[in-house]
Design a protein around this motif. Structure first.
Motif, mmCIF file in Angstrom:
data_model
loop_
_atom_site.group_PDB
_atom_site.id
_atom_site.type_symbol
_atom_site.label_atom_id
_atom_site.label_comp_id
_atom_site.label_asym_id
_atom_site.label_seq_id
_atom_site.Cartn_x
_atom_site.Cartn_y
_atom_site.Cartn_z
ATOM 1 N N THR A 1 -196.192 21.933 68.133
ATOM 2 C CA THR A 1 -196.104 20.575 67.577
ATOM 3 C C THR A 1 -194.656 20.097 67.428
ATOM 4 O O THR A 1 -194.424 18.989 66.942
ATOM 5 N N CYS A 2 -193.719 20.931 67.836
ATOM 6 C CA CYS A 2 -192.289 20.607 67.618
ATOM 7 C C CYS A 2 -191.761 19.683 68.726
ATOM 8 O O CYS A 2 -191.771 20.061 69.904
ATOM 9 N N PRO A 3 -191.266 18.490 68.378
ATOM 10 C CA PRO A 3 -190.740 17.606 69.431
ATOM 11 C C PRO A 3 -189.520 18.194 70.138
ATOM 12 O O PRO A 3 -189.365 18.020 71.347
ATOM 13 N N SER A 4 -188.665 18.907 69.411
ATOM 14 C CA SER A 4 -187.460 19.463 70.041
ATOM 15 C C SER A 4 -187.815 20.539 71.062
ATOM 16 O O SER A 4 -187.133 20.694 72.084
ATOM 17 N N ALA A 5 -188.896 21.275 70.789
ATOM 18 C CA ALA A 5 -189.305 22.339 71.715
ATOM 19 C C ALA A 5 -189.755 21.770 73.060
ATOM 20 O O ALA A 5 -189.769 22.477 74.066
ATOM 21 N N ASP B 1 -184.364 24.285 75.015
ATOM 22 C CA ASP B 1 -184.673 25.708 75.011
ATOM 23 C C ASP B 1 -184.680 26.158 73.552
ATOM 24 O O ASP B 1 -183.742 26.788 73.067
ATOM 25 N N TYR B 2 -185.740 25.780 72.842
ATOM 26 C CA TYR B 2 -185.772 25.966 71.392
ATOM 27 C C TYR B 2 -187.215 26.174 70.939
ATOM 28 O O TYR B 2 -188.120 25.488 71.431
ATOM 29 N N SER B 3 -187.407 27.105 70.023
ATOM 30 C CA SER B 3 -188.753 27.366 69.510
ATOM 31 C C SER B 3 -188.675 27.723 68.027
ATOM 32 O O SER B 3 -188.061 28.728 67.662
ATOM 33 N N PRO B 4 -189.285 26.913 67.157
ATOM 34 C CA PRO B 4 -189.280 27.283 65.728
ATOM 35 C C PRO B 4 -189.987 28.616 65.481
ATOM 36 O O PRO B 4 -189.604 29.371 64.586
ATOM 37 N N ARG B 5 -190.999 28.930 66.304
ATOM 38 C CA ARG B 5 -191.668 30.237 66.155
ATOM 39 C C ARG B 5 -190.650 31.371 66.310
ATOM 40 O O ARG B 5 -190.645 32.324 65.536
ATOM 41 N N ALA C 1 -180.756 22.332 67.775
ATOM 42 C CA ALA C 1 -181.725 21.505 68.504
ATOM 43 C C ALA C 1 -182.781 20.892 67.585
ATOM 44 O O ALA C 1 -183.457 19.945 67.971
ATOM 45 N N CYS C 2 -182.931 21.437 66.398
ATOM 46 C CA CYS C 2 -183.988 20.957 65.491
ATOM 47 C C CYS C 2 -183.691 19.533 65.031
ATOM 48 O O CYS C 2 -182.584 19.214 64.632
ATOM 49 N N ALA C 3 -184.718 18.681 65.080
ATOM 50 C CA ALA C 3 -184.557 17.276 64.682
ATOM 51 C C ALA C 3 -184.843 17.056 63.198
ATOM 52 O O ALA C 3 -184.793 15.924 62.714
ATOM 53 N N GLN C 4 -185.187 18.122 62.487
ATOM 54 C CA GLN C 4 -185.468 18.036 61.052
ATOM 55 C C GLN C 4 -186.599 17.048 60.726
ATOM 56 O O GLN C 4 -186.526 16.307 59.753
ATOM 57 N N CYS C 5 -187.618 17.053 61.563
ATOM 58 C CA CYS C 5 -188.754 16.142 61.322
ATOM 59 C C CYS C 5 -189.800 16.778 60.410
ATOM 60 O O CYS C 5 -190.637 16.107 59.837
ATOM 61 N N TYR C 6 -189.817 18.090 60.311
ATOM 62 C CA TYR C 6 -190.714 18.872 59.447
ATOM 63 C C TYR C 6 -192.193 18.788 59.833
ATOM 64 O O TYR C 6 -193.062 19.031 59.016
ATOM 65 N N THR C 7 -192.457 18.447 61.088
ATOM 66 C CA THR C 7 -193.841 18.521 61.577
ATOM 67 C C THR C 7 -194.331 19.963 61.474
ATOM 68 O O THR C 7 -195.478 20.218 61.113
ATOM 69 N N CYS C 8 -193.453 20.902 61.785
ATOM 70 C CA CYS C 8 -193.806 22.321 61.747
ATOM 71 C C CYS C 8 -194.279 22.737 60.349
ATOM 72 O O CYS C 8 -195.269 23.468 60.213
ATOM 73 N N ALA C 9 -193.585 22.244 59.327
ATOM 74 C CA ALA C 9 -193.916 22.634 57.954
ATOM 75 C C ALA C 9 -195.298 22.118 57.565
ATOM 76 O O ALA C 9 -196.012 22.755 56.793
ATOM 77 N N PRO D 1 -190.184 26.054 59.153
ATOM 78 C CA PRO D 1 -189.133 26.396 60.117
ATOM 79 C C PRO D 1 -187.961 25.404 60.051
ATOM 80 O O PRO D 1 -186.796 25.813 60.145
ATOM 81 N N GLY D 2 -188.267 24.133 59.881
ATOM 82 C CA GLY D 2 -187.190 23.128 59.776
ATOM 83 C C GLY D 2 -186.293 23.407 58.580
ATOM 84 O O GLY D 2 -185.068 23.274 58.652
ATOM 85 N N GLY D 3 -186.898 23.820 57.461
ATOM 86 C CA GLY D 3 -186.111 24.152 56.268
ATOM 87 C C GLY D 3 -185.261 25.390 56.500
ATOM 88 O O GLY D 3 -184.117 25.488 56.034
HETATM 89 S S1 SF4 Z 1 -188.364 20.283 61.772
HETATM 90 FE FE1 SF4 Z 1 -189.781 21.712 62.780
HETATM 91 S S2 SF4 Z 1 -191.047 20.454 64.157
HETATM 92 FE FE2 SF4 Z 1 -189.262 19.224 63.593
HETATM 93 S S3 SF4 Z 1 -187.768 19.576 65.206
HETATM 94 FE FE3 SF4 Z 1 -187.296 21.095 63.594
HETATM 95 S S4 SF4 Z 1 -188.462 22.919 64.099
HETATM 96 FE FE4 SF4 Z 1 -189.294 21.233 65.347
#
Ligand code: SF4
Ligand code: SF4
Length: 250
Positions: free
Chosen positions: A56-60, A64-68, A92-100, A109-111
């Motif tokens: 669900t991560c837009p940056s991924a 070349d980025y994976s919050p997992r 690379a993280c956009a700090q959108c917090y969709t992952c959370a 992961p964003g945090g």
């Molecule tokens: S906050 Fe989470 S979903 Fe959003 S870009 Fe960062 S890692 Fe990806």
């Protein structure tokens, strides 16, 4: 695509050298700061390695980025992997917090990335200055006007990463501004009016939260400029308060 292909990379170990390029003590000190961050235990509770966060991560989708991967590195205490990720991937993280919002373990992961960035600044990793340099004019804008982005900053040159579609914003901005209501002040210099009190309150928050200290570590020249602007604004605010008191006395 890599995040920033010209970013300084972590030193590559010399295969004939018995001594690692980065001392284990350094890796441990970095991890201690990550784990000791007041928010760390709040942001990580385990990891199924399910990959929902990355799906669900837009940056991924673009980098070349994976919050997992970031969460796994931290959860398994892979100190070398964490150090490597802090040189490029964390930016690379956009700090959108969709992952959370999606993680079954209620991880953020964003945090965690935000914590890694703070620690990267504290340890003055070489990637930090490279990544944050383009944001200096944005920061100066925030300090001097209270706006993050003004219309006159939206140009092709400023956003080469927007690609060919940037032509769509290369419009007659002044004409468009005049069509928008008065709070925009019909100017290109600022997006909207931020009052003096709000600006001064922001400065107090930045000081108390350590943001200014971080800026000093990243860019001392910008820190000096920003400090001067803040001092001027604070003087203006004090003068305004004194004038109000004098008016009340009359
Ligand atoms: S906050 Fe989470 S979903 Fe959003 S870009 Fe960062 S890692 Fe990806
Ligand atoms: S952080 Fe959460 S969503 Fe991401 S892989 Fe681990 S358990 Fe799955």
């Amino acid at each position: 695509m890599t995040v920033h292909s010209k970013l300084p990379q972590p030193p590559v170990a010399d295969p004939v050298s018995a001594k690692p390029v980065v001392e284990y003590e350094t890796l441990e000190a970095i991890f201690d700061d990550i784990r000791g961050h007041p928010l760390y235990d709040h942001e990580i509770h385990g990891c199924l390695n399910c990959g929902i966060c990355t799906a669900t991560c837009p940056s991924a989708q673009y980098y070349d980025y994976s919050p997992r991967e970031i969460v796994q590195l931290l959860w398994t205490e892979n100190l070398e992997g964490i150090y490597d990720a802090m040189h490029e991937k964390i930016w690379a993280c956009a700090q959108c917090y969709t992952c959370a919002a999606r993680c079954p373990f209620e991880n953020s992961p964003g945090g965690l990335v935000m914590i890694l960035r703070e620690v990267a600044i504290k340890h003055e990793l070489p990637s930090v200055k490279e990544v944050l340099r383009p944001f200096s004019r944005v920061l100066l804008k925030v300090v001097s006007t209270g706006n993050q982005l003004a219309p006159n900053m939206i140009t092709r040159e400023a956003f080469p990463d927007w690609g060919p579609n940037v032509a769509k914003v290369d419009a007659p901005l002044m004409v468009l501004r005049k069509a928008i209501p008065m709070p925009t002040m019909h100017t290109l210099d600022t997006a909207w009016e931020v009052n003096l009190r709000t600006s001064v309150e922001l400065y107090t928050i930045w000081e108390a939260s350590g943001v200014l200290k971080q800026l000093e570590q990243v860019d001392e020249n910008l820190f000096d400029v920003v400090s001067d602007v803040m001092e001027e604004k604070r003087d203006e605010w004090e003068e305004w308060l004194e004038e109000q008191e004098e008016d009340d006395d009359d």
